[in-house]
Design an enzyme around this catalytic site. Structure first.
Site, short mmCIF file in Angstrom:
data_model
loop_
_atom_site.label_atom_id
_atom_site.label_comp_id
_atom_site.label_asym_id
_atom_site.label_seq_id
_atom_site.Cartn_x
_atom_site.Cartn_y
_atom_site.Cartn_z
N LYS A 5 -0.68 3.03 7.25
CA LYS A 5 -1.51 1.83 7.12
C LYS A 5 -0.63 0.57 7.14
O LYS A 5 -0.92 -0.41 7.85
CB LYS A 5 -2.28 1.91 5.80
CG LYS A 5 -3.49 1.03 5.74
CD LYS A 5 -4.16 1.11 4.38
CE LYS A 5 -5.07 2.31 4.24
NZ LYS A 5 -5.70 2.37 2.90
N LYS A 64 -23.24 1.65 8.48
CA LYS A 64 -24.02 0.49 8.93
C LYS A 64 -23.33 -0.06 10.17
O LYS A 64 -22.20 0.35 10.47
CB LYS A 64 -24.13 -0.57 7.83
CG LYS A 64 -22.81 -1.22 7.47
CD LYS A 64 -23.04 -2.41 6.55
CE LYS A 64 -21.73 -3.17 6.34
NZ LYS A 64 -21.89 -4.36 5.55
N THR A 116 -13.99 -3.06 -7.85
CA THR A 116 -15.23 -2.93 -8.62
C THR A 116 -15.00 -1.90 -9.72
O THR A 116 -14.64 -0.76 -9.45
CB THR A 116 -16.38 -2.46 -7.71
OG1 THR A 116 -16.50 -3.40 -6.64
CG2 THR A 116 -17.70 -2.38 -8.47
N ASP A 136 0.86 -1.19 0.00
CA ASP A 136 0.00 0.00 0.00
C ASP A 136 0.89 1.23 0.00
O ASP A 136 2.00 1.21 0.56
CB ASP A 136 -0.91 0.00 1.23
CG ASP A 136 -2.10 0.93 1.05
OD1 ASP A 136 -3.21 0.43 0.79
OD2 ASP A 136 -1.92 2.17 1.14
N CYS A 181 -19.58 1.65 -1.26
CA CYS A 181 -19.82 0.76 -2.40
C CYS A 181 -21.15 1.03 -3.11
O CYS A 181 -21.15 1.54 -4.23
CB CYS A 181 -19.74 -0.69 -1.94
SG CYS A 181 -18.15 -1.08 -1.20
N ASN A 227 -24.51 -5.44 -7.10
CA ASN A 227 -24.71 -4.30 -6.19
C ASN A 227 -25.93 -3.48 -6.58
O ASN A 227 -26.67 -3.00 -5.73
CB ASN A 227 -23.46 -3.42 -6.15
CG ASN A 227 -22.43 -3.94 -5.15
OD1 ASN A 227 -22.65 -4.96 -4.52
ND2 ASN A 227 -21.32 -3.23 -5.00
#
Ligand code: UGA
Length: 469
Positions: free
Chosen positions: A35, A335, A121, A30, A272, A220
């Protein structure tokens, strides 16, 4: 196998850790040194249940490493591209900048005959574009292997996926034709990578690149369609006196429909579904397919409409004006079981309430540290007890178990006015009402939804207020 995973965000970090747990030798790469440092210490830079344990286990067994240097990927047989493809800043299309730079960075370090497999994606046609980036290396094989994991259950979804999709050059016929050369190489390589999953009977589908790219976007888009459908019906429930929870439960019992993604409420957010339906719309527009284009437009606007409906209901529950009202918002992440706040419906609504003059306090079990810097109008409070103090209205916007299970009696003792807008239709309304709360939902009848009296507008039907519970 020796495998590299380029991009260690929500997708790549989980993919690297699960591949290591399957016995492969995995290097995660990365560009973000912070990170990489955190992952190297076995602590994911985001909340994902079960991931820290996998990271620690993989590193303890010497099978998992992280680096910022693409040159370290030298010698890997398979390279997975897992970088983000966010929404373009000026259009609905996906921004493929990170994908192109990842492929370019990898290019000088690819071994002869290496396999490069995309998991991000992407819009249909992306592989053709990447072929151009890798044109200097005709010996390198390209594959597309979309990922279907959900944040919050990503580890389980990766270890026990519903299906594996391989996009290969030439698609199905080539994949099963031993004389076709290259494409078989990608299928064989991916079969070796996923050998434990295939042995466990996970279905594997081999198709051409365009199909593999579209499978993910269409999946999706369908999930988003289900959510927006039930939310549109919830509005009809509000208008007619029906109850969306009972309605969707009954619909979901039909196995042709199924109950998942049929939960009405504030709608979808995250990194997403929102950007993927917009990208899908842009793809459809680019191919002149207006049905898909219009469809996605509607799904998007119904979804965003839920946020406006929630703000309007909050205003109504505050007597017509939000100005000066003390409002507590339960939930900040998009969520439960994630600390991701990308396109969070909860924070969008909270911020709009604050923009209308309310004093808004937001609490969340995991996301407060991510959110407070980005939303200067909001007050953040880690403790739900402190967040509830003096509230004139409580909004449940992300349905964490902590909030579902929270004692309505304790909450009632803390607030100034026991009124809750359950925009996720997640609370036990009767239990809350039993403690003196006024409970409102989106499309539900408990407590204060529009009283329907007299005869139904449809002749011959009972009044909608007659319960069938
Ligand atoms: C989604 C897809 O579910 C994954 O299959 C896909 O791999 C992933 O996007 C991706 O493209 O990488 P995710 O964004 O993690 O996964 O979230 P979901 O669990 O699908 O939830 C999306 C949103 O829909 C959330 O805001 C959730 O609250 C909302 N939702 C979900 C509803 O409003 N109602 C429902 O019934 C279900």
């Amino acid at each position: 196998m020796k495998i590299s995973v380029i991009g260690c965000g929500y997708l790549g970090a989980v993919h690297a850790a699960t591949l290591a747990s399957m016995g492969h030798n995995v290097l995660g790469i990365d560009v973000d040194p912070v990170k990489v440092e955190q992952l190297g210490q076995g602590a994911a830079p985001f909340h994902e249940p079960g991931l820290d344990e996998l990271l620690q286990d993989g590193q303890a067994k010497g099978r998992l490493r992280f680096s910022t240097d693409p040159a370290d990927a030298k010698g890997a047989q398979v390279h997975f591209l897992c970088v983000g493809t966010p929404q373009d800043k000026t259009s609905d299309a996906a921004d493929l900048t990170f994908l192109v730079s990842a492929a370019e960075a990898l290019l000088p370090h690819l071994a002869a005959g290496a396999v490069v497999v995309g998991k991000s994606t992407v819009p249909v046609g992306t592989v053709d574009m990447l072929r151009g980036v890798l044109a200097a290396r005709p010996d390198v094989l390209l594959g597309w292997n979309p990922e279907f994991l959900r944040q919050g259950t990503a580890v389980k979804d990766s270890l026990v996926p519903d299906r594996l999709v391989y996009g290969v050059d030439g698609g199905r016929a080539a994949a099963f034709n031993p004389s076709s050369g290259g494409p078989l190489g990608v299928t064989a390589a991916l079969d070796a990578v996923y050998e434990p999953l295939l042995r466990a009977g996970i279905p594997r589908l081999v198709c051409n690149f365009a199909t593999a790219e579209l499978i993910k976007s269409a999946a999706n888009a369908y999930l988003a369609t289900k959510i927006s459908f039930i939310n549109a019906v919830a509005e009809l429930c509000d208008a007619s006196g029906a109850d969306i929870s009972e309605l969707s439960e009954a619909m979901g019992l039909d196995p042709r429909i199924g109950s998942r993604y049929l939960h009405a409420g504030l709608g979808f957010g995250g990194g997403c579904l929102p950007k993927d339906i917009r990208s899908f719309r842009a793809q459809a527009a680019g191919h002149g397919v207006t049905a898909v284009e219009d469809w996605m437009q509607l799904v998007d606007s119904v979804n965003l409409g839920q946020r406006s409906r929630t703000v309007a209901l909050a205003e109504e529950l505050c007597g017509g004006s939000l100005a000066g009202r003390s409002i507590t918002v339960l939930g900040a992440s998009f969520k439960p079981e994630t600390d991701d706040i990308r396109d969070s419906p909860a924070l969008d609504v909270a911020d709009r309430l604050a923009a209308a003059g309310a004093h808004v306090t937001v609490t969340d079990p995991k996301a407060v540290n991510h959110a407070w810097r980005r939303y200067p109008r909001l007050r953040f409070e880690a403790s739900i007890l402190r967040a509830l103090e003096g509230a004139e209205l409580v909004l449940l916007l992300t349905e964490w178990d902590e909030y579902r299970d929270f004692s309505p009696a304790v909450a009632a003792a803390l607030v100034r006015r026991p009124v809750v807008l359950d925009a996720r239709n997640a609370l036990d309304a009767a239990a809350w009402q039993g403690e003196g709360w006024t409970v409102r939902g989106l499309g539900t009848r408990h407590g204060g939804t529009q009283p329907v009296s007299g005869t139904s507008p449809v002749s011959g039907m009972r009044p909608a207020s007659a319960t069938y519970r």
